[in-house]
Design a protein around this motif. Structure first.
Motif: not given
Length: 254
Positions: A11-13, A18, A20-22, A57, A222-223
């Motif tokens: 992930s990146r915030a 956010h 990029t998520r998981d 992150s 982002g997912r």
């Protein structure tokens, strides 16, 4: 055998946003994978995370089972993680051979003080000659990059990537800016890449994507919302709503 590249819960915030998520995925030797998604989906951010331009992150990256999350860009390149960019980053006033020779020198750790003669060192010349020959660029070896068409310059970027001996090659929109009738040359060059390299390609040209990919990753907001074959991706309703739309209908009825 370990996967060549693995993203694990990445992930990146940026502040509270956010991007990029998981994200989880794996690349194995010989993989030909396309990463697609709408503008703003986070594709370039994900590639920047993979290559070490920015740090996640949360989450980790692994190459061949070893964690690389904290490694620098040069350290990742030395391990075989290589990227090409959306726009060319070539030395326009040097020859094609010089540009590829510089990448070979970087990999072999030959001092740049020797650059004036290094291009013609037997072991260096043999390597760039083979690479340019495989990509159909051998006739242009001693021409300056600035003299060549943009499609040829994109092939030089690919040659530089190969000169770094990648295990994993990330192609960031390899056909961007290339006239549509020249895109098949880019695809032909990609298809001639060594079979054991894992290739992850970001591309908006869906015709190119579906001719290249054996597996497709779809990123939205982002997912990763889907992973599967090209045929499966066009049938998935979430992907059709998020990105493919009428293209999926046209492809399924073609």
């Amino acid at each position: 055998m370990s996967d060549l590249l693995e993203a694990r819960n990445v992930s990146r915030a940026f502040g509270g946003l956010h991007v990029t998520r998981d994200v989880n995925f794996k690349l194995a030797a010989g993989d030909r994978v396309a990463l697609i998604g709408p503008n703003g989906a986070g594709k370039t951010t994900l590639v920047n995370l993979i290559t070490g331009d920015i740090a996640p992150s949360e989450g980790q990256f692994f190459m061949e089972g070893d964690e690389i999350t904290g490694l620098s860009i040069p350290e990742r390149v030395r391990r075989g993680l290589v990227r090409t960019f959306q726009t060319t980053r070539l030395f326009a006033n040097l020859t094609v051979a010089d540009n590829v020779a510089l990448a070979i020198m970087q990999r072999k750790r030959i001092s740049r003080r020797l650059f004036s003669s290094a291009t013609e060192l037997p072991e260096v010349r043999a390597e760039w000659s083979e690479i340019l020959g495989n990509l159909g660029l051998d006739a242009h070896a001693y021409r300056k990059v600035v003299e060549l068409a943009y499609g040829q310059q994109r092939l030089i970027e690919l040659a530089i990537g190969l000169a770094l001996h990648p295990k994993v090659l990330l192609l960031d929109e390899p056909a961007a800016g290339v006239p549509h009738d020249e895109a098949p040359r880019i695809l032909a060059a990609i298809n001639r890449l060594p079979a054991d390299i894992a290739v992850l390609m970001i591309e908006h040209d869906m015709d190119l994507v579906f001719k290249f990919a054996r597996r497709v990753l779809v990123l939205a907001a982002g997912r990763l919302i889907f992973e599967g074959s090209p045929d499966e991706v066009t049938a998935n309703q979430d992907v059709r709503r998020a990105y493919l739309g009428s293209y999926a209908d046209a492809r399924r009825t073609a």
